[in-house]
Write a protein that holds these residues in place. Structure first.
Motif, mmCIF file in Angstrom:
data_model
loop_
_atom_site.group_PDB
_atom_site.id
_atom_site.type_symbol
_atom_site.label_atom_id
_atom_site.label_comp_id
_atom_site.label_asym_id
_atom_site.label_seq_id
_atom_site.Cartn_x
_atom_site.Cartn_y
_atom_site.Cartn_z
ATOM 1 N N LEU A 1 -32.500 85.824 17.090
ATOM 2 C CA LEU A 1 -32.992 84.679 16.372
ATOM 3 C C LEU A 1 -31.747 83.498 16.588
ATOM 4 O O LEU A 1 -32.366 82.383 16.233
ATOM 5 C CB LEU A 1 -32.908 85.090 14.763
ATOM 6 C CG LEU A 1 -33.759 85.939 14.306
ATOM 7 C CD1 LEU A 1 -33.797 86.418 12.828
ATOM 8 C CD2 LEU A 1 -35.136 85.363 14.579
ATOM 9 N N ARG A 2 -30.652 84.063 16.963
ATOM 10 C CA ARG A 2 -29.676 82.794 17.195
ATOM 11 C C ARG A 2 -29.839 81.899 18.562
ATOM 12 O O ARG A 2 -29.526 80.867 18.680
ATOM 13 C CB ARG A 2 -28.246 83.401 17.287
ATOM 14 C CG ARG A 2 -27.806 83.874 15.949
ATOM 15 C CD ARG A 2 -26.521 84.835 15.900
ATOM 16 N NE ARG A 2 -26.083 85.173 14.679
ATOM 17 C CZ ARG A 2 -25.610 86.443 14.390
ATOM 18 N NH1 ARG A 2 -25.217 87.124 15.421
ATOM 19 N NH2 ARG A 2 -25.248 86.884 13.285
ATOM 20 N N ILE A 3 -30.433 82.507 19.331
ATOM 21 C CA ILE A 3 -31.033 81.795 20.587
ATOM 22 C C ILE A 3 -32.142 80.772 20.236
ATOM 23 O O ILE A 3 -33.268 81.212 19.715
ATOM 24 C CB ILE A 3 -31.281 82.805 21.641
ATOM 25 C CG1 ILE A 3 -30.385 83.849 22.076
ATOM 26 C CG2 ILE A 3 -31.620 81.994 22.991
ATOM 27 C CD1 ILE A 3 -30.733 84.810 22.801
ATOM 28 N N ARG A 4 -31.755 79.550 20.397
ATOM 29 C CA ARG A 4 -33.006 78.558 19.994
ATOM 30 C C ARG A 4 -33.956 78.503 21.095
ATOM 31 O O ARG A 4 -33.935 77.832 22.076
ATOM 32 C CB ARG A 4 -32.268 77.154 19.785
ATOM 33 C CG ARG A 4 -31.477 77.024 18.730
ATOM 34 C CD ARG A 4 -30.535 75.752 18.620
ATOM 35 N NE ARG A 4 -29.672 75.746 17.319
ATOM 36 C CZ ARG A 4 -29.785 75.058 16.341
ATOM 37 N NH1 ARG A 4 -30.960 74.319 16.219
ATOM 38 N NH2 ARG A 4 -28.854 75.089 15.414
ATOM 39 N N SER A 5 -35.185 79.020 20.726
ATOM 40 C CA SER A 5 -36.127 78.971 21.731
ATOM 41 C C SER A 5 -37.355 78.081 21.059
ATOM 42 O O SER A 5 -38.492 78.670 21.133
ATOM 43 C CB SER A 5 -36.617 80.094 22.087
ATOM 44 O OG SER A 5 -36.925 81.123 21.206
ATOM 45 N N VAL A 6 -37.130 77.059 20.617
ATOM 46 C CA VAL A 6 -37.943 76.364 19.715
ATOM 47 C C VAL A 6 -38.908 75.625 20.960
ATOM 48 O O VAL A 6 -38.522 75.128 21.642
ATOM 49 C CB VAL A 6 -37.300 75.051 18.974
ATOM 50 C CG1 VAL A 6 -38.314 74.147 18.431
ATOM 51 C CG2 VAL A 6 -36.686 75.777 17.597
ATOM 52 N N ASN A 7 -40.098 75.780 20.711
ATOM 53 C CA ASN A 7 -41.254 75.200 21.760
ATOM 54 C C ASN A 7 -41.906 73.902 20.977
ATOM 55 O O ASN A 7 -42.468 73.913 19.867
ATOM 56 C CB ASN A 7 -42.060 76.136 21.792
ATOM 57 C CG ASN A 7 -43.091 75.814 23.085
ATOM 58 O OD1 ASN A 7 -42.853 74.856 23.715
ATOM 59 N ND2 ASN A 7 -44.101 76.325 23.109
ATOM 60 N N PRO A 8 -41.826 72.521 21.662
ATOM 61 C CA PRO A 8 -41.054 72.302 22.848
ATOM 62 C C PRO A 8 -39.499 72.141 22.517
ATOM 63 O O PRO A 8 -39.228 72.206 21.528
ATOM 64 C CB PRO A 8 -41.660 70.839 23.096
ATOM 65 C CG PRO A 8 -42.010 70.353 21.822
ATOM 66 C CD PRO A 8 -42.485 71.623 21.139
ATOM 67 N N PRO A 9 -38.818 72.368 23.635
ATOM 68 C CA PRO A 9 -39.184 72.804 24.952
ATOM 69 C C PRO A 9 -39.230 74.252 25.380
ATOM 70 O O PRO A 9 -39.650 74.472 26.464
ATOM 71 C CB PRO A 9 -37.840 72.089 25.803
ATOM 72 C CG PRO A 9 -36.832 72.326 24.942
ATOM 73 C CD PRO A 9 -37.290 72.497 23.499
ATOM 74 N N GLY A 10 -38.756 75.213 24.500
ATOM 75 C CA GLY A 10 -39.183 76.514 24.623
ATOM 76 C C GLY A 10 -37.772 77.201 25.243
ATOM 77 O O GLY A 10 -37.249 78.274 24.255
ATOM 78 N N ASN A 11 -37.229 76.835 26.059
ATOM 79 C CA ASN A 11 -35.927 77.411 26.482
ATOM 80 C C ASN A 11 -36.022 78.865 26.545
ATOM 81 O O ASN A 11 -35.029 79.759 26.500
ATOM 82 C CB ASN A 11 -34.981 77.125 25.264
ATOM 83 C CG ASN A 11 -33.401 77.404 25.693
ATOM 84 O OD1 ASN A 11 -33.221 77.191 27.108
ATOM 85 N ND2 ASN A 11 -32.465 77.820 24.872
ATOM 86 N N GLU A 12 -37.157 79.747 27.223
ATOM 87 C CA GLU A 12 -37.290 80.812 27.141
ATOM 88 C C GLU A 12 -36.485 81.626 28.295
ATOM 89 O O GLU A 12 -36.340 82.712 28.386
ATOM 90 C CB GLU A 12 -38.740 81.190 27.074
ATOM 91 C CG GLU A 12 -39.570 81.044 26.057
ATOM 92 C CD GLU A 12 -40.238 79.581 26.346
ATOM 93 O OE1 GLU A 12 -40.022 78.998 27.149
ATOM 94 O OE2 GLU A 12 -41.429 79.344 25.667
ATOM 95 N N LEU A 13 -35.956 80.959 29.279
ATOM 96 C CA LEU A 13 -34.996 81.339 30.283
ATOM 97 C C LEU A 13 -33.836 82.108 29.523
ATOM 98 O O LEU A 13 -33.447 83.248 29.929
ATOM 99 C CB LEU A 13 -34.414 80.259 31.211
ATOM 100 C CG LEU A 13 -33.539 80.892 32.425
ATOM 101 C CD1 LEU A 13 -34.136 81.919 33.265
ATOM 102 C CD2 LEU A 13 -33.471 79.599 33.524
ATOM 103 N N GLU A 14 -33.276 81.356 28.507
ATOM 104 C CA GLU A 14 -32.107 81.913 27.852
ATOM 105 C C GLU A 14 -32.513 83.195 27.156
ATOM 106 O O GLU A 14 -31.825 84.117 27.147
ATOM 107 C CB GLU A 14 -31.412 80.991 26.930
ATOM 108 C CG GLU A 14 -30.228 81.475 26.609
ATOM 109 C CD GLU A 14 -29.480 80.181 25.527
ATOM 110 O OE1 GLU A 14 -30.050 79.213 25.610
ATOM 111 O OE2 GLU A 14 -28.480 80.690 24.642
#
Ligand SMILES: [Zn+2]
Length: 471
Positions: free
Chosen positions: A48-61
């Motif tokens: 949950l601490r990894i911000r993968s808010v879409n957009p932009p997503g950031n799913e590589l992290e």
């Protein structure tokens, strides 16, 4: 006494004592579920601490994080599609090998989350805060919480060394909350990774739960199809003081009004009939009668009005046609050359799109209104009920919640399931938590999204049991 290493050692011991030589109906492997719950909660906090808010997503992290978690368990995995997807985005894949005597089962979740309005949250949505027995964060339910339940089951089964017949596949996709680019790219680019997959489990809509008591355990077997359309009307741009008869705003508005008041045909598809029949047990009098036989209720003005007064039931019973975006002039004194309206149309899972389109054009009833697609229409998704996995999903619920009725339902919202179904995979949607229906409704994509720690443990156990019982 609560360190991971202690629990792992305990788990290994328990499993080695209890595991039969070959997996079968005899004895069930034992897991240290309290330990798995606290471990899963810790992992979910990190996720949950990894911000993968879409957009932009950031799913590589998030994919890199999943890769590291599995690497610590000695499980190889692949970060995929980084070139095909926009920068910073990725899909993720890992597999535990079975003996190949049966086809694979895939556990699938999406790594992206919807944006937050921080001012309405009582905690930081990206801090992984635990308060009063709940873990808070954007994605706690939709769907990082479910992803962690899948991940923990995957890891626990690997650690226990349980022999599997089916390969157990773990997939995490990008971009479910927007255009579904992640799953669609994954399916298009990696048919080799999916060709042996028979079954897939991913997110579902909620069971019926009141004050922590599960009234009905839901298995999603279908989904409304998005059929988004834009209406465009052209005209002559002139000054607003000297209007012409071909003002596109007027023609468009008339067409939008016809669509917005269109009473689409009502019909009861089998998955919905089963869901209503299960709900009937919790009603009395005429409400019970109407839910038990909705087709008859729709013939009765009062029954019909009552059924349709609930927005979800209304959406279960018909194609919905909802005008949303309107565009015309930017200025009060200018007639625009073009006006457009976007319409959010959701079709019942078995709806023939050509037949629907003909009906839509009849209601618009104006050949100057041009119709175009917004994005792609989702493929039909209607899963069979006579499968081993469907039976197991219900059976495991009944084992964990004695006496609970199980019923199929459809989802009125959209997920990635139709794309996987189109690839020939039998897909089911499950929300593996005992989550109060009113909490689900307010927190999914809303404020203070949270999951109880007990629910994390429940979900892990549900997922482990499901994977092992469907072997
Ligand atoms: Zn979701």
């Amino acid at each position: 006494m609560t360190s991971d290493s202690f629990h792992r050692a305990t788990l290994a011991l328990l499993v080695s004592l209890a595991l039969p030589a070959a997996l079968g109906a005899q004895a069930k492997p034992q897991f240290d579920y309290p330990a798995l719950q606290s471990e899963a909660v810790g992992l979910l906090q990190q996720y949950l601490r990894i911000r993968s808010v879409n957009p932009p997503g950031n799913e590589l992290e998030t994919a890199r994080w999943l890769h590291d978690v599995l690497a610590r368990e000695g499980i190889e995995s692949q970060i995929l599609d980084t070139l095909e997807l926009p920068a910073g985005r990725a899909n993720f894949y890992a597999v535990l090998r079975g003996d190949g005597s049966k086809k694979a089962l895939a556990l699938v979740h999406h790594m992206d989350v919807v944006p937050v309005s921080t001012e309405y949250w009582t905690v930081d949505p990206f801090a992984g805060t635990i308060k009063d027995g709940y873990l808070y964060g954007r994605g706690a339910i939709d769907m990082k919480g479910q992803g962690i339940v899948q991940l923990m089951a995957f890891i626990a089964i690997k650690r226990a060394g349980i022999p599997l017949h089916r390969n157990l596949v773990f997939i995490a996709n990008a971009d479910e909350e927007d255009a579904g680019l992640g799953s669609r790219t994954f399916i298009a680019k990696h048919p080799d990774l999916l060709k042996s997959v028979e079954y897939l489990i991913t997110e579902g809509e909620d069971s019926r739960v009141v004050n922590g008591k599960v009234d009905i355990w839901a298995i999603d077997v279908g989904e409304k199809r998005t059929f988004w359309r834009r209406l465009t009307v052209n005209g002559t741009s002139v000054h607003g003081s000297t209007p012409l008869p071909d003002n596109p705003v007027v023609r468009l508005a008339a067409a939008v009004a016809r669509l917005g008041t269109w009473q689409t045909q009502l019909r009861v598809i089998p998955a919905v009939a089963r869901w209503f029949a299960a709900e009937a047990q919790f009603e009395t009098g005429t409400h019970r009668t109407w839910l038990a036989d909705p087709a008859a209720a729709l013939q009765n003005p009062q029954g019909r009005a009552w059924l349709l007064s609930d927005p979800e039931r209304n959406a279960f019973l018909r194609n919905t046609v909802t005008p949303t975006v309107l565009k015309g002039s930017q200025q009060t004194n200018v007639v625009p050359p073009v006006a457009s309206a976007d319409v959010d149309i959701r079709l019942l899972p078995d709806q023939d799109t050509l037949i629907f389109k003909r009906a839509l054009l009849r209601v618009i009833a104006d050949t100057s209104v041009h119709l175009s697609m917004i994005g792609d229409d989702t493929p039909p998704y209607n899963a069979p009920l006579d499968t081993d996995l469907y039976r197991v999903l219900g059976q495991v619920a009944k084992e964990m919640i004695p006496g609970v009725p199980v019923a199929s339902r459809i989802a009125v919202g959209a997920t990635d399931r139709p794309y996987y179904a189109q690839a020939g995979i039998i897909c089911y949607g499950i929300l593996p938590f005992k989550l109060n229906t009113d909490e689900y409704d307010s927190e999914i994509h809303g404020n203070d999204e949270r999951i109880s720690l007990d629910n994390v443990g429940f979900g892990v156990q549900y997922m482990i049991n499901t994977v092992l019982e469907v072997q």
